[in-house]
Design a protein around this motif. Structure first.
Motif, PDB file in Angstrom:
ATOM      1  N   LEU A  11      44.463  24.459  34.974  1.00  0.00           N
ATOM      2  CA  LEU A  11      44.433  22.994  34.922  1.00  0.00           C
ATOM      3  C   LEU A  11      45.444  22.391  35.894  1.00  0.00           C
ATOM      4  CD1 LEU A  11      44.094  22.289  31.082  1.00  0.00           C
ATOM      5  CD2 LEU A  11      42.383  21.885  32.856  1.00  0.00           C
ATOM      6  N   ALA A  12      46.637  22.983  35.951  1.00  0.00           N
ATOM      7  CA  ALA A  12      47.666  22.485  36.873  1.00  0.00           C
ATOM      8  C   ALA A  12      47.199  22.587  38.318  1.00  0.00           C
ATOM      9  CB  ALA A  12      48.961  23.274  36.672  1.00  0.00           C
ATOM     10  N   ALA A  13      46.599  23.728  38.670  1.00  0.00           N
ATOM     11  CA  ALA A  13      46.100  23.912  40.036  1.00  0.00           C
ATOM     12  C   ALA A  13      44.999  22.908  40.359  1.00  0.00           C
ATOM     13  CB  ALA A  13      45.588  25.344  40.212  1.00  0.00           C
ATOM     14  N   LEU A  14      44.102  22.673  39.409  1.00  0.00           N
ATOM     15  CA  LEU A  14      43.030  21.703  39.624  1.00  0.00           C
ATOM     16  C   LEU A  14      43.585  20.295  39.801  1.00  0.00           C
ATOM     17  CD1 LEU A  14      40.351  22.975  37.059  1.00  0.00           C
ATOM     18  CD2 LEU A  14      40.346  23.230  39.547  1.00  0.00           C
ATOM     19  N   PHE A  15      44.604  19.956  39.018  1.00  0.00           N
ATOM     20  CA  PHE A  15      45.247  18.648  39.167  1.00  0.00           C
ATOM     21  C   PHE A  15      45.877  18.508  40.547  1.00  0.00           C
ATOM     22  CE2 PHE A  15      45.461  18.118  34.418  1.00  0.00           C
ATOM     23  CZ  PHE A  15      44.797  16.901  34.390  1.00  0.00           C
ATOM     24  N   ILE A  34      42.584  30.475  43.301  1.00  0.00           N
ATOM     25  CA  ILE A  34      43.299  29.852  42.188  1.00  0.00           C
ATOM     26  C   ILE A  34      43.286  30.763  40.969  1.00  0.00           C
ATOM     27  CG2 ILE A  34      43.174  28.000  40.468  1.00  0.00           C
ATOM     28  CD1 ILE A  34      42.395  26.092  42.684  1.00  0.00           C
ATOM     29  N   VAL A  35      42.114  31.289  40.639  1.00  0.00           N
ATOM     30  CA  VAL A  35      41.985  32.151  39.463  1.00  0.00           C
ATOM     31  C   VAL A  35      42.826  33.417  39.623  1.00  0.00           C
ATOM     32  CG1 VAL A  35      40.394  33.585  38.125  1.00  0.00           C
ATOM     33  CG2 VAL A  35      39.725  31.272  38.796  1.00  0.00           C
ATOM     34  N   LEU A  36      42.734  34.062  40.789  1.00  0.00           N
ATOM     35  CA  LEU A  36      43.506  35.287  41.021  1.00  0.00           C
ATOM     36  C   LEU A  36      45.007  35.010  41.002  1.00  0.00           C
ATOM     37  CD1 LEU A  36      41.451  37.080  43.836  1.00  0.00           C
ATOM     38  CD2 LEU A  36      41.389  37.477  41.366  1.00  0.00           C
ATOM     39  N   LEU A  37      45.394  33.880  41.583  1.00  0.00           N
ATOM     40  CA  LEU A  37      46.812  33.525  41.625  1.00  0.00           C
ATOM     41  C   LEU A  37      47.339  33.232  40.220  1.00  0.00           C
ATOM     42  CD1 LEU A  37      49.286  32.923  43.385  1.00  0.00           C
ATOM     43  CD2 LEU A  37      48.488  30.555  43.565  1.00  0.00           C
TER      44      LEU A  37
END
Length: 294
Positions: A79-83, A190-193
């Motif tokens: 969620l943070a990455a998407l924001f 993003i998912v891997l990170l």
């Protein structure tokens, strides 16, 4: 010498060293992508942002189930990455400002939730604050097996999308002209990170996890210009930091494992910056002096 041999054969040390070494390996590999993209600070933002996920997962479940807590951390990290990317793409706010806003908001929320949890007379919450600075001593054999499975999964995805991720990291616009989906590549990274960060917060904690993702690839970059060699070296530096930091913290009792691991990783960076034959400061000065005498 006997003390060192006893430590090297100690079961607790072996669990900590193997777990920290594997986390260092995973972090070193994944950190290469964000380093090449010059977005290293996103690691700091996402790692800090996992704390409210841990707290909310505990509040929902009521017990410290590690897998459930890590799932909460993963959701919060995504969620943070998407924001961050959403604010950067959909508004006039710059990427670094979006990082700062999300980091402070999520981490502040996590601190508030942690304080609320600790105010309640619930013995199950004891040690929940260890996620801030990490607790490598909590590694169990099942955690090692789970971590190995995660590493295999991450490596499989990287190899499956090797060309696409490599091209996307260096030149997203050119990758798009080649028909690669920018959204898909961003989502995969993003998912891997986030997976790498979530697996590391148990050992190093949310505050210091960014060092484990950034320090190894920065050091590796001083020794080579080839992407695949950089990734191998970064994984080796990360694993070495985890194992060596674990040894030092166990040998000198009273030292926290997570901070020691990050110090070792940072020392590798400083050594590489100074002494790398390819880009090291000392060798660069030597070449400059030799060129001036000709």
């Amino acid at each position: 010498m006997n003390g060192i041999l006893d430590l090297l054969t100690d079961y607790t040390f072996l669990m900590i060293a193997v777990g920290s070494g594997l986390l260092g390996l995973l972090s070193g590999i994944m950190g290469v992508y964000v380093t090449v993209k010059k977005q290293g600070l996103i690691c700091d933002a996402i790692s800090h942002s996992t704390l409210p996920g841990v707290c909310i997962a505990f509040m929902v479940l009521g017990i410290k189930n590690l897998e459930f807590l890590l799932l909460g951390a993963f959701i919060a990290g995504v969620l943070a990455a998407l924001f961050i990317f959403g604010i950067d793409l959909k508004s006039k706010v710059k990427f670094d400002s979006a990082l700062a806003i999300v980091l402070s908001t999520f981490f502040g929320l996590g601190i508030v939730l942690l304080a609320l949890i600790q105010r309640k007379a619930n013995t199950n919450q004891a040690g929940l604050d260890k996620f801030i600075f990490g607790q490598a001593a909590a590694f169990l054999k099942k955690d090692i097996y789970f971590l190995i499975g995660i590493i295999v999964l991450v490596l499989f995805v990287i190899l499956l999308f090797w060309k696409e991720l490599k091209l996307f990291s260096f030149d997203p616009e050119f990758a798009q002209t080649k028909g690669f989906s920018i959204n898909l590549m961003t989502g995969i990274l993003i998912v891997l990170l986030v997976i790498s960060i979530v697996m590391g917060i148990q050992s190093v904690g949310v505050i210091l996890m960014s060092t484990m993702l950034i320090a190894p690839p920065v050091a590796a970059r001083q020794w080579t210009d080839k992407f695949n060699i950089m990734m191998i070296l970064s994984g080796i530096f990360g694993a070495f930091s985890g194992i060596t930091g674990s040894f030092i913290s166990m040998y000198y009792k009273g030292l926290s494992t997570g901070p020691v691991i990050t110090i070792v990783a940072s020392l590798i960076v400083f050594f590489s910056i100074l002494f790398s034959p390819k880009k090291g400061i000392l060798f660069s000065k030597k070449r400059t002096m030799q060129g001036g005498t000709k």
